[in-house]
Design a protein around this motif. Structure first.
Motif, PDB file in Angstrom:
ATOM      1  N   ASP A   1     -10.075 -11.315  14.478  1.00  0.00           N
ATOM      2  CA  ASP A   1     -10.704 -10.809  13.244  1.00  0.00           C
ATOM      3  C   ASP A   1     -10.947  -9.305  13.334  1.00  0.00           C
ATOM      4  O   ASP A   1     -10.821  -8.579  12.354  1.00  0.00           O
ATOM      5  CB  ASP A   1     -12.035 -11.527  12.993  1.00  0.00           C
ATOM      6  N   LEU A   2     -11.314  -8.884  14.526  1.00  0.00           N
ATOM      7  CA  LEU A   2     -11.576  -7.467  14.750  1.00  0.00           C
ATOM      8  C   LEU A   2     -10.274  -6.655  14.594  1.00  0.00           C
ATOM      9  O   LEU A   2     -10.256  -5.589  13.982  1.00  0.00           O
ATOM     10  CB  LEU A   2     -12.167  -7.276  16.148  1.00  0.00           C
ATOM     11  N   VAL A   3      -9.201  -7.225  15.149  1.00  0.00           N
ATOM     12  CA  VAL A   3      -7.883  -6.573  15.017  1.00  0.00           C
ATOM     13  C   VAL A   3      -7.476  -6.564  13.539  1.00  0.00           C
ATOM     14  O   VAL A   3      -6.976  -5.563  13.018  1.00  0.00           O
ATOM     15  CB  VAL A   3      -6.810  -7.301  15.868  1.00  0.00           C
ATOM     16  N   GLU A   4      -7.720  -7.685  12.878  1.00  0.00           N
ATOM     17  CA  GLU A   4      -7.360  -7.782  11.465  1.00  0.00           C
ATOM     18  C   GLU A   4      -8.108  -6.733  10.643  1.00  0.00           C
ATOM     19  O   GLU A   4      -7.527  -6.064   9.796  1.00  0.00           O
ATOM     20  CB  GLU A   4      -7.661  -9.185  10.928  1.00  0.00           C
ATOM     21  N   LEU A   5      -9.395  -6.570  10.949  1.00  0.00           N
ATOM     22  CA  LEU A   5     -10.189  -5.572  10.240  1.00  0.00           C
ATOM     23  C   LEU A   5      -9.552  -4.181  10.399  1.00  0.00           C
ATOM     24  O   LEU A   5      -9.379  -3.432   9.439  1.00  0.00           O
ATOM     25  CB  LEU A   5     -11.631  -5.560  10.774  1.00  0.00           C
ATOM     26  N   GLN A   6      -9.164  -3.888  11.650  1.00  0.00           N
ATOM     27  CA  GLN A   6      -8.535  -2.588  11.907  1.00  0.00           C
ATOM     28  C   GLN A   6      -7.218  -2.441  11.141  1.00  0.00           C
ATOM     29  O   GLN A   6      -6.971  -1.424  10.498  1.00  0.00           O
ATOM     30  CB  GLN A   6      -8.280  -2.431  13.414  1.00  0.00           C
ATOM     31  N   LEU A   7      -6.402  -3.494  11.174  1.00  0.00           N
ATOM     32  CA  LEU A   7      -5.094  -3.433  10.510  1.00  0.00           C
ATOM     33  C   LEU A   7      -5.254  -3.280   8.998  1.00  0.00           C
ATOM     34  O   LEU A   7      -4.556  -2.495   8.365  1.00  0.00           O
ATOM     35  CB  LEU A   7      -4.273  -4.696  10.834  1.00  0.00           C
ATOM     36  N   VAL A   8      -6.214  -4.029   8.449  1.00  0.00           N
ATOM     37  CA  VAL A   8      -6.444  -3.939   7.000  1.00  0.00           C
ATOM     38  C   VAL A   8      -6.896  -2.530   6.626  1.00  0.00           C
ATOM     39  O   VAL A   8      -6.402  -1.936   5.667  1.00  0.00           O
ATOM     40  CB  VAL A   8      -7.483  -5.002   6.545  1.00  0.00           C
ATOM     41  N   GLU A   9      -7.811  -1.989   7.423  1.00  0.00           N
ATOM     42  CA  GLU A   9      -8.290  -0.645   7.109  1.00  0.00           C
ATOM     43  C   GLU A   9      -7.192   0.411   7.287  1.00  0.00           C
ATOM     44  O   GLU A   9      -7.151   1.397   6.545  1.00  0.00           O
ATOM     45  CB  GLU A   9      -9.530  -0.308   7.948  1.00  0.00           C
ATOM     46  N   ASN A  10      -6.297   0.186   8.236  1.00  0.00           N
ATOM     47  CA  ASN A  10      -5.160   1.109   8.393  1.00  0.00           C
ATOM     48  C   ASN A  10      -4.311   1.139   7.121  1.00  0.00           C
ATOM     49  O   ASN A  10      -3.899   2.201   6.665  1.00  0.00           O
ATOM     50  CB  ASN A  10      -4.254   0.677   9.557  1.00  0.00           C
ATOM     51  N   VAL A  11      -4.054  -0.072   6.602  1.00  0.00           N
ATOM     52  CA  VAL A  11      -3.211  -0.136   5.404  1.00  0.00           C
ATOM     53  C   VAL A  11      -3.949   0.476   4.210  1.00  0.00           C
ATOM     54  O   VAL A  11      -3.345   1.189   3.400  1.00  0.00           O
ATOM     55  CB  VAL A  11      -2.761  -1.590   5.110  1.00  0.00           C
ATOM     56  N   ILE A  12      -5.255   0.228   4.099  1.00  0.00           N
ATOM     57  CA  ILE A  12      -6.033   0.836   3.003  1.00  0.00           C
ATOM     58  C   ILE A  12      -5.907   2.367   3.069  1.00  0.00           C
ATOM     59  O   ILE A  12      -5.643   3.028   2.068  1.00  0.00           O
ATOM     60  CB  ILE A  12      -7.519   0.407   3.056  1.00  0.00           C
ATOM     61  N   SER A  13      -6.057   2.929   4.283  1.00  0.00           N
ATOM     62  CA  SER A  13      -5.942   4.385   4.439  1.00  0.00           C
ATOM     63  C   SER A  13      -4.551   4.866   4.046  1.00  0.00           C
ATOM     64  O   SER A  13      -4.409   5.872   3.353  1.00  0.00           O
ATOM     65  CB  SER A  13      -6.190   4.796   5.887  1.00  0.00           C
ATOM     66  N   ALA A  14      -3.529   4.123   4.502  1.00  0.00           N
ATOM     67  CA  ALA A  14      -2.153   4.536   4.207  1.00  0.00           C
ATOM     68  C   ALA A  14      -1.887   4.504   2.703  1.00  0.00           C
ATOM     69  O   ALA A  14      -1.280   5.414   2.148  1.00  0.00           O
ATOM     70  CB  ALA A  14      -1.164   3.632   4.943  1.00  0.00           C
ATOM     71  N   ARG A  15      -2.365   3.433   2.050  1.00  0.00           N
ATOM     72  CA  ARG A  15      -2.150   3.317   0.597  1.00  0.00           C
ATOM     73  C   ARG A  15      -2.916   4.391  -0.162  1.00  0.00           C
ATOM     74  O   ARG A  15      -2.427   4.935  -1.146  1.00  0.00           O
ATOM     75  CB  ARG A  15      -2.578   1.925   0.104  1.00  0.00           C
ATOM     76  N   SER A  16      -4.126   4.700   0.306  1.00  0.00           N
ATOM     77  CA  SER A  16      -4.925   5.750  -0.350  1.00  0.00           C
ATOM     78  C   SER A  16      -4.230   7.100  -0.202  1.00  0.00           C
ATOM     79  O   SER A  16      -4.200   7.900  -1.137  1.00  0.00           O
ATOM     80  CB  SER A  16      -6.326   5.832   0.248  1.00  0.00           C
ATOM     81  N   ALA A  17      -3.663   7.329   0.995  1.00  0.00           N
ATOM     82  CA  ALA A  17      -2.939   8.591   1.221  1.00  0.00           C
ATOM     83  C   ALA A  17      -1.719   8.665   0.310  1.00  0.00           C
ATOM     84  O   ALA A  17      -1.378   9.732  -0.203  1.00  0.00           O
ATOM     85  CB  ALA A  17      -2.511   8.689   2.682  1.00  0.00           C
ATOM     86  N   GLU A  18      -1.092   7.504   0.095  1.00  0.00           N
ATOM     87  CA  GLU A  18       0.068   7.437  -0.797  1.00  0.00           C
ATOM     88  C   GLU A  18      -0.325   7.845  -2.219  1.00  0.00           C
ATOM     89  O   GLU A  18       0.391   8.584  -2.888  1.00  0.00           O
ATOM     90  CB  GLU A  18       0.597   6.003  -0.799  1.00  0.00           C
ATOM     91  N   ILE A  19      -1.492   7.371  -2.656  1.00  0.00           N
ATOM     92  CA  ILE A  19      -1.983   7.739  -3.994  1.00  0.00           C
ATOM     93  C   ILE A  19      -2.172   9.247  -4.086  1.00  0.00           C
ATOM     94  O   ILE A  19      -1.761   9.880  -5.060  1.00  0.00           O
ATOM     95  CB  ILE A  19      -3.304   6.995  -4.325  1.00  0.00           C
ATOM     96  N   GLU A  20      -2.757   9.828  -3.045  1.00  0.00           N
ATOM     97  CA  GLU A  20      -2.969  11.287  -3.049  1.00  0.00           C
ATOM     98  C   GLU A  20      -1.645  12.038  -3.111  1.00  0.00           C
ATOM     99  O   GLU A  20      -1.525  13.041  -3.807  1.00  0.00           O
ATOM    100  CB  GLU A  20      -3.771  11.726  -1.811  1.00  0.00           C
ATOM    101  N   ARG A  21      -0.658  11.493  -2.371  1.00  0.00           N
ATOM    102  CA  ARG A  21       0.669  12.135  -2.393  1.00  0.00           C
ATOM    103  C   ARG A  21       1.270  12.067  -3.791  1.00  0.00           C
ATOM    104  O   ARG A  21       1.847  13.038  -4.277  1.00  0.00           O
ATOM    105  CB  ARG A  21       1.612  11.460  -1.397  1.00  0.00           C
ATOM    106  N   ILE A  22       1.130  10.918  -4.431  1.00  0.00           N
ATOM    107  CA  ILE A  22       1.681  10.750  -5.783  1.00  0.00           C
ATOM    108  C   ILE A  22       0.994  11.714  -6.751  1.00  0.00           C
ATOM    109  O   ILE A  22       1.625  12.315  -7.610  1.00  0.00           O
ATOM    110  CB  ILE A  22       1.522   9.279  -6.250  1.00  0.00           C
ATOM    111  N   LYS A  23      -0.316  11.885  -6.581  1.00  0.00           N
ATOM    112  CA  LYS A  23      -1.064  12.794  -7.469  1.00  0.00           C
ATOM    113  C   LYS A  23      -0.625  14.244  -7.289  1.00  0.00           C
ATOM    114  O   LYS A  23      -0.660  15.023  -8.235  1.00  0.00           O
ATOM    115  CB  LYS A  23      -2.570  12.669  -7.200  1.00  0.00           C
ATOM    116  N   ASN A  24      -0.255  14.606  -6.044  1.00  0.00           N
ATOM    117  CA  ASN A  24       0.238  15.967  -5.798  1.00  0.00           C
ATOM    118  C   ASN A  24       1.722  16.054  -6.129  1.00  0.00           C
ATOM    119  O   ASN A  24       2.539  16.377  -5.289  1.00  0.00           O
ATOM    120  CB  ASN A  24       0.040  16.342  -4.327  1.00  0.00           C
TER     121      ASN A  24
END
Ligand SMILES: [Zn+2]
Length: 253
Positions: A10-33
């Motif tokens: 579960d701890l690993v899953e939490l980390q993996l999920v948060e990694n993907v959230i960060s990556a997707r959020s960064a993708e949004i920022e890239r799209i906005k720029n």
């Protein structure tokens, strides 16, 4: 929370999920720029300025034409009145008659000049109208282009936002399964270590710092249900199991 059995994955899953959230959020920022949007907006400003200039000139000519036509009309009205007086037989003085006739002559002369001006303006306007039209087409095209880019951007962002929303729900569910003290440690390490608090040990290698665990330490790390600490990077470390790859694959899809 403590009544739930804690699975270290579960701890690993939490980390993996948060990694993907960060990556997707960064993708949004890239799209906005969006550079394409910046250049499309620049082009629109230029063609809009050009259109406004040409169209402004065209409208000025139109106003001038209208002003001249109104003046001609007023003067025609005056001529009519003067002529009525001339033919009414009420004017007896030769001097007065001469005055009226000369006034009518001046008015006719003025009108003739103005009609020439009107004609000239109309020729100019005719020549300009094609340019105004082309310039408007250019302006509309640039605007359509901006809207297309924005729509595409918004669509992509919308998709990513939905994905993030799903991931956040999943993160919240996972968090509920993790005991508070581990969660506290996780948050602390995440803040200190560039967003990554949990490492996975596979073949005695830490997947975050990419270093091999020294043999003496590795020999003590054999319980897959235990949470260790990477002796090199200091992150919480969990021993690899297939389940972790399954979660990764699931998150990538
Ligand atoms: Zn490490």
């Amino acid at each position: 929370m403590t009544n739930l059995k804690f699975n270290v994955v579960d701890l690993v899953e939490l980390q993996l999920v948060e990694n993907v959230i960060s990556a997707r959020s960064a993708e949004i920022e890239r799209i906005k720029n969006n550079e394409e949007l910046v250049s499309a907006e620049k082009e629109f400003t230029e063609v809009k300025g050009k259109f406004n200039r040409i169209n402004g000139k065209y409208n000025d000519l139109e106003s001038e034409r209208k002003r001249l036509e109104d003046t001609v009309e007023i003067q025609n009205e005056k001529i009519k009145n003067e002529e009525n007086k001339l033919f009414s037989g009420t004017i007896t003085s030769a001097k007065e008659l001469e005055n009226y006739q000369s006034e009518v002559k001046i008015l006719r002369q003025k009108n003739s000049e103005m009609e020439d001006q009107i004609l000239e303006i109309m020729i100019n306007m005719e020549e300009m109208s094609k340019r105004v039209e082309l310039s408007k087409v250019e302006k509309d095209k640039a605007e359509t282009n901006i809207n297309r880019i924005k729509n595409e951007m918004n669509e992509k962002i919308e998709v990513l936002k939905n994905i993030i929303e799903g991931l956040e729900k999943r993160r919240d569910d996972v968090i509920l399964k993790i005991p508070d003290d581990y969660l506290k440690k996780y948050k602390e390490l995440r803040g200190k270590k560039g967003g990554i608090a949990v490492a996975v040990l596979k073949d005695n290698f830490c997947n975050v710092c990419n270093m091999q665990i020294p043999v003496v330490a590795a020999e003590k790390m054999e319980d897959i249900d235990e949470i260790y600490s990477c002796p090199i990077c200091g992150r919480m470390a969990v021993i690899y199991r297939d389940e972790i790859d399954s979660i990764k694959k699931e998150l990538e899809s």
